[in-house]
Design a protein around this motif. Sequence first.
Motif, PDB file in Angstrom:
ATOM      1  N   GLU A   1       0.802  -1.230   0.000  1.00 54.43           N
ATOM      2  CA  GLU A   1       0.000   0.000   0.000  1.00 54.43           C
ATOM      3  C   GLU A   1       0.834   1.279   0.000  1.00 54.43           C
ATOM      4  O   GLU A   1       0.271   2.365  -0.126  1.00 54.43           O
ATOM      5  CB  GLU A   1      -0.924   0.027   1.226  1.00 54.43           C
ATOM      6  CG  GLU A   1      -2.080  -0.939   1.148  1.00 54.43           C
ATOM      7  CD  GLU A   1      -3.143  -0.664   2.202  1.00 54.43           C
ATOM      8  OE1 GLU A   1      -4.187  -1.328   2.160  1.00 54.43           O
ATOM      9  OE2 GLU A   1      -2.929   0.213   3.080  1.00 54.43           O
ATOM     10  N   HIS A   2       2.148   1.155   0.143  1.00 57.72           N
ATOM     11  CA  HIS A   2       2.990   2.348   0.236  1.00 57.72           C
ATOM     12  C   HIS A   2       4.160   2.248  -0.729  1.00 57.72           C
ATOM     13  O   HIS A   2       4.589   1.158  -1.109  1.00 57.72           O
ATOM     14  CB  HIS A   2       3.500   2.524   1.669  1.00 57.72           C
ATOM     15  CG  HIS A   2       2.421   2.798   2.661  1.00 57.72           C
ATOM     16  ND1 HIS A   2       1.914   4.057   2.896  1.00 57.72           N
ATOM     17  CD2 HIS A   2       1.725   1.953   3.479  1.00 57.72           C
ATOM     18  CE1 HIS A   2       0.964   3.991   3.814  1.00 57.72           C
ATOM     19  NE2 HIS A   2       0.824   2.729   4.182  1.00 57.72           N
ATOM     20  N   SER A   3       4.697   3.402  -1.106  1.00 56.92           N
ATOM     21  CA  SER A   3       5.837   3.433  -2.019  1.00 56.92           C
ATOM     22  C   SER A   3       7.128   3.213  -1.245  1.00 56.92           C
ATOM     23  O   SER A   3       7.188   3.388  -0.021  1.00 56.92           O
ATOM     24  CB  SER A   3       5.892   4.786  -2.734  1.00 56.92           C
ATOM     25  OG  SER A   3       6.274   5.807  -1.821  1.00 56.92           O
TER      26      SER A   3
ATOM     27  N   ILE B   1      -1.354   5.955  10.823  1.00 57.64           N
ATOM     28  CA  ILE B   1      -1.020   7.061   9.929  1.00 57.64           C
ATOM     29  C   ILE B   1      -2.075   8.166  10.019  1.00 57.64           C
ATOM     30  O   ILE B   1      -1.764   9.362   9.929  1.00 57.64           O
ATOM     31  CB  ILE B   1      -0.881   6.545   8.483  1.00 57.64           C
ATOM     32  CG1 ILE B   1       0.371   5.661   8.376  1.00 57.64           C
ATOM     33  CG2 ILE B   1      -0.806   7.700   7.488  1.00 57.64           C
ATOM     34  CD1 ILE B   1       0.478   4.899   7.069  1.00 57.64           C
TER      35      ILE B   1
ATOM     36  N   GLU C   1       8.387   5.904   1.124  1.00 58.10           N
ATOM     37  CA  GLU C   1       7.713   6.146   2.395  1.00 58.10           C
ATOM     38  C   GLU C   1       8.165   5.199   3.500  1.00 58.10           C
ATOM     39  O   GLU C   1       7.869   5.431   4.665  1.00 58.10           O
ATOM     40  CB  GLU C   1       6.196   5.993   2.212  1.00 58.10           C
ATOM     41  CG  GLU C   1       5.570   7.044   1.306  1.00 58.10           C
ATOM     42  CD  GLU C   1       4.087   6.806   1.115  1.00 58.10           C
ATOM     43  OE1 GLU C   1       3.310   7.772   1.265  1.00 58.10           O
ATOM     44  OE2 GLU C   1       3.701   5.650   0.821  1.00 58.10           O
TER      45      GLU C   1
ATOM     46  N   ARG D   1      -2.939   1.871   8.759  1.00 64.01           N
ATOM     47  CA  ARG D   1      -3.760   2.987   8.292  1.00 64.01           C
ATOM     48  C   ARG D   1      -4.239   3.826   9.471  1.00 64.01           C
ATOM     49  O   ARG D   1      -4.249   5.064   9.411  1.00 64.01           O
ATOM     50  CB  ARG D   1      -4.967   2.456   7.511  1.00 64.01           C
ATOM     51  CG  ARG D   1      -4.644   1.933   6.137  1.00 64.01           C
ATOM     52  CD  ARG D   1      -5.902   1.627   5.344  1.00 64.01           C
ATOM     53  NE  ARG D   1      -5.720   0.453   4.494  1.00 64.01           N
ATOM     54  CZ  ARG D   1      -6.290  -0.727   4.704  1.00 64.01           C
ATOM     55  NH1 ARG D   1      -7.113  -0.896   5.726  1.00 64.01           N
ATOM     56  NH2 ARG D   1      -6.059  -1.724   3.880  1.00 64.01           N
TER      57      ARG D   1
END
Length: 622
Positions: free
Chosen positions: A101-103, A219, A106, A216
């Motif tokens: 879900e994240h690059s 964050i 990140e 999630r």
Amino acid sequence: MQPNTEKDDIRQNAPFGNGVGLAGQTPANGGRLIVLTAPLTESIDHAGFFIQMALASIPQWLEGVLNKKYPKWREVERNDDGSARYMPAGLRVLEKSILREHSVDEVVACFPDDLDKFIGPKTRIVAVSTHNPLGVTFAAGVYTSIYGSSKEPLNSIYTRMMFDKINSSPYRKNFQVIVGGSGAWQIRQTHAFEELGIDCVAEGRSESTDTLALFRKAIAGETLPREVNLAHPTSRDAILFPDKRTTFGVVEMTTGCGRRCQFCVPDLNPQIDMPKARIMDGIRANVRQGNKLISLATEDMFIWGQVHTDTPFFFPNRESLVDLYSEIVNTPGVEHHLLSHCTMAPFVVDPILIRQLSDKLLPKSPIHLPRLSTHPQKKALVPLIGLETGSVRMARQIMPSKAIPFSIDDWPSIVLEGLRIANQNNWFPMMTLMIGNPGETDQDVQDTLDLIYEMDRRDLFAFLVPSIFTPLHDTRMGHQTGVTQTRQLSSLQWQLMMKCWKHNLRPGQYSWWGPIAWRSGALFMWLYRLRRLNGPNFTWPLMTFAGLAPEEILQKLGKIHAGKPLATKTRRELIASLRPNYWKYLRADNGDLPEGWRNDGGVVPVPGSKHVPSSPGLRVVS
């Protein structure tokens, strides 16, 4: 963020606390959204494989011994951007899970010394992977309390230093600390949340979608629950394999075990064996990034290739195992391979499997035992095996399926026959024992002592690692209480512990100075520290360990237990004791077949016949 494996600038780490990060300076680009880390003592993958065991067991005042033996053990390798070149396998799985879900811009995995370089105003999560953060596992508590005034091993000291560094960050109010890994339960059991500044303990597998939901929430700045249980995958397709280098080149092989021991946490997980192709992908990823050592993570290597087949998992799939390990050790770039966990019964079930694995694995073993090995280069294989007890009564109580397909009533025979076959093939296992189990009697301890004396009598060898019973959470024995401190050990229990360690010293006491050094050193330590720490029951067992008083004399004086010779079953007798419905899974080439044995096709093997039937249900797994 992906490392350039050919041109990385590998920088060496200074001792903890003097890394490249500077406290108070804002990291580039405001830091990373998610920062992953693990204690330094659980991240290193050099200076000898067994150094992590030492770091998890010895007290802080013995750190100087490690520093002298491994003066560079704190040195680690980094990628160009300062991220960790290697990390524990569990943390790498978490990283792979988050990257769904994240690059890569990140997320970062870094050593504790470099946290200041990546924690910044943008950071919302610092996730920590732990194996033994507080030193309350089986071996840690007993050895630190024997040899030191504190029960905290070095690993715990370094873990606390890491948490201090996290919580001293000027951006601490912006992020939440999530702790996972196989040691996360220790935080919950000791109620160390506030002490270590931990917001949430997540227990389970990071592949779970619950992991992504938890991140999630963090964050978004929502308050996290104190404890979260993450679901375990139920199929091999749901298991994630890291594509980055792991500490000691660990690649997952199986989950679960199936023997249902009462004290075991991993056996509560579903029994899954990983596809060979994905295992090899994980190995090649490690090799590409500079790892020359590979180790497969498993609770029992012998179940691989036989899970959910027509053949019971406790009859190993010889062809598949030999095929897998052959491809691993023949992979270009793999210079060393280390075995993980296994069980003793398969040694008795299929000795030819052990011989064939030895032929493949010994040349790549980094372990040398000159006084024991018959290998031309004196190499040896040292898997981890649970002995736990030599008492049949206690074995029936805490691990009734440990011996399958044999009866647990034959446990001493299985151990001795299995160890005979292992030693003949240059396998010298590291075997764990538990002392002070709930309900343990003097007779139980004597039975275990008799088994170890019998090992010596038969010139068999394994590294014996005794520890005090530790009630692990969520296990069937999780709420039971046994011995909790070394001062509570009886003289018999102390004799068992010291007998194990005297047995372990056999390979190293061939020099003229070895026995003298042990006697003088043990006497000094007893006078200086140990007699006060461990009480009067410790005295005579220590004297026998050091060789200061001959065992025969102390036995006659009634100071210690005299080991009784054991009448045990041979392999042929053990095979004959199997239930007839298991006969069809026996391999004819191993011999010792029961009278009247027939294979599944109804063929009765005749001595001298060229027909050697194969076992049904065997297949090569890909």
